[in-house]
Design a protein around this motif. Structure first.
Motif, mmCIF file in Angstrom:
data_model
loop_
_atom_site.group_PDB
_atom_site.id
_atom_site.type_symbol
_atom_site.label_atom_id
_atom_site.label_comp_id
_atom_site.label_asym_id
_atom_site.label_seq_id
_atom_site.Cartn_x
_atom_site.Cartn_y
_atom_site.Cartn_z
ATOM 1 N N ASN A 186 32.696 95.370 38.729
ATOM 2 C CA ASN A 186 31.997 95.899 39.898
ATOM 3 C C ASN A 186 30.569 96.234 39.491
ATOM 4 O O ASN A 186 30.334 97.163 38.704
ATOM 5 N N PHE A 187 29.616 95.472 40.005
ATOM 6 C CA PHE A 187 28.238 95.569 39.537
ATOM 7 C C PHE A 187 27.417 96.619 40.271
ATOM 8 O O PHE A 187 26.265 96.869 39.892
ATOM 9 N N GLY A 188 27.966 97.231 41.300
ATOM 10 C CA GLY A 188 27.295 98.349 41.940
ATOM 11 C C GLY A 188 26.257 97.987 42.978
ATOM 12 O O GLY A 188 25.727 98.875 43.661
ATOM 13 N N ASP A 189 25.943 96.713 43.128
ATOM 14 C CA ASP A 189 24.958 96.281 44.121
ATOM 15 C C ASP A 189 25.634 95.551 45.288
ATOM 16 O O ASP A 189 25.001 94.773 45.994
ATOM 17 N N GLN A 216 19.344 102.204 41.480
ATOM 18 C CA GLN A 216 20.319 102.955 40.697
ATOM 19 C C GLN A 216 21.701 102.513 41.169
ATOM 20 O O GLN A 216 22.003 102.591 42.368
ATOM 21 N N VAL A 217 22.552 102.047 40.269
ATOM 22 C CA VAL A 217 23.864 101.552 40.651
ATOM 23 C C VAL A 217 24.943 102.229 39.815
ATOM 24 O O VAL A 217 24.669 102.808 38.751
ATOM 25 N N ALA A 218 26.175 102.151 40.317
ATOM 26 C CA ALA A 218 27.349 102.635 39.578
ATOM 27 C C ALA A 218 28.210 101.425 39.255
ATOM 28 O O ALA A 218 28.647 100.716 40.165
ATOM 29 N N VAL A 219 28.457 101.168 37.986
ATOM 30 C CA VAL A 219 29.195 99.985 37.548
ATOM 31 C C VAL A 219 30.544 100.403 36.972
ATOM 32 O O VAL A 219 30.715 101.527 36.481
ATOM 33 N N SER A 220 31.514 99.481 37.035
ATOM 34 C CA SER A 220 32.847 99.775 36.503
ATOM 35 C C SER A 220 33.594 98.474 36.293
ATOM 36 O O SER A 220 33.180 97.412 36.760
#
Length: 265
Positions: A186-189, A216-220
């Protein structure tokens, strides 16, 4: 003189319509003092066990059908309706799956007990989703929570090996084993990618993503466990078809722009 009367209970179809897979029901014979009644049983002990194994996450229950009862649900039964099928004697039971009646069965006492006490394989499949499968730790390159816009950002995880979890079932020592078989990045964009590869450290770039704007992104990374099996009391492994997705923790990643700087030498 004693007469034997054979009657087909057509009212059975009003209670339940068998699915295509169960349309060919067994013919049971309900036995009474002076007569026999032909009854279509959708299940025998063997076919009911097969149905449980095919749908192990469903709750299966059976209730004896009584001579003087309504047979519409749970009822105290001191006078069960005796039956025979394939030369075997038992009693008639109403079969319920997840609270809905799905048919009738002629079962021995042992076969009825097996419904309430399913085999360990069924219990393992039921428990599989509740076991503590570990999420994958995510690595991102460049490190330290920053990456550059319009350049490849590299993602990978070191979680590639099988995990084993011991559980106690029916008084036996059971060990359930599964390994990561897929990863969802999950790249957050607003984009994601699913791969069988765990990625690789630079310069591998097996799983890379290009961010097109400063943000600003949240990745997982989420992990799918599969290729599962279990052992009982140290015996040989038996495969099971279970899989489960485990959600990974998110990490903040800042996408920045590289600004030119004048350097005096």
């Amino acid at each position: 003189m004693i007469y034997v009367v054979v009657i087909v209970l057509a009212a059975q179809s009003a209670i339940w319509s068998p699915t295509a897979a169960q349309a060919d029901g067994q013919t049971c014979y309900e036995t009474a003092d002076l007569y026999s009644v032909e009854v279509v049983c959708e299940y025998t002990g063997q076919t009911l066990q097969a149905a449980q194994e095919a749908e192990p996450k469903s709750t299966w229950l059976v209730y004896q059908l009584c001579k003087d009862g309504t047979s519409g649900g749970v009822e105290a039964c001191s006078n069960p309706r005796a039956c025979t099928v394939d030369g075997r004697t038992g009693t008639l039971y109403a079969v319920f799956r997840d609270g809905t009646r799905v048919g009738t069965a002629c079962l021995t006492a042992d076969e009825a007990a097996d419904v309430d006490d399913p085999p360990i394989r069924t219990l393992v499949i039921r428990a599989f989703d509740e076991l503590d499968w570990s999420p994958s730790a995510l690595s991102v390159q460049p490190p330290n929570g920053k990456t550059l816009v319009n350049l490849e950002t590299n993602f990978f995880t070191a979680n590639t090996q099988a995990s084993s979890i011991p559980v106690q079932l029916q008084g036996s020592n059971v060990v359930v084993t599964a390994r990561p078989v897929a990863y969802r990045w999950n790249f957050g964009d607003g984009t994601s990618e699913t791969t069988t590869s765990p990625g690789a450290p630079y310069p591998g770039l097996d799983v890379a993503h290009v961010y097109e704007q400063v943000e600003q992104v949240a990745v997982s990374v989420d992990t799918q466990y599969g290729a599962a099996s279990f052992t009982v009391d140290g015996g040989p492994p038996e495969t099971i078809p279970s899989t489960i997705w485990v959600t990974g923790a998110s990490e903040d990643l800042e996408v920045v722009e590289a600004l030119p700087q004048l350097v005096l030498r």
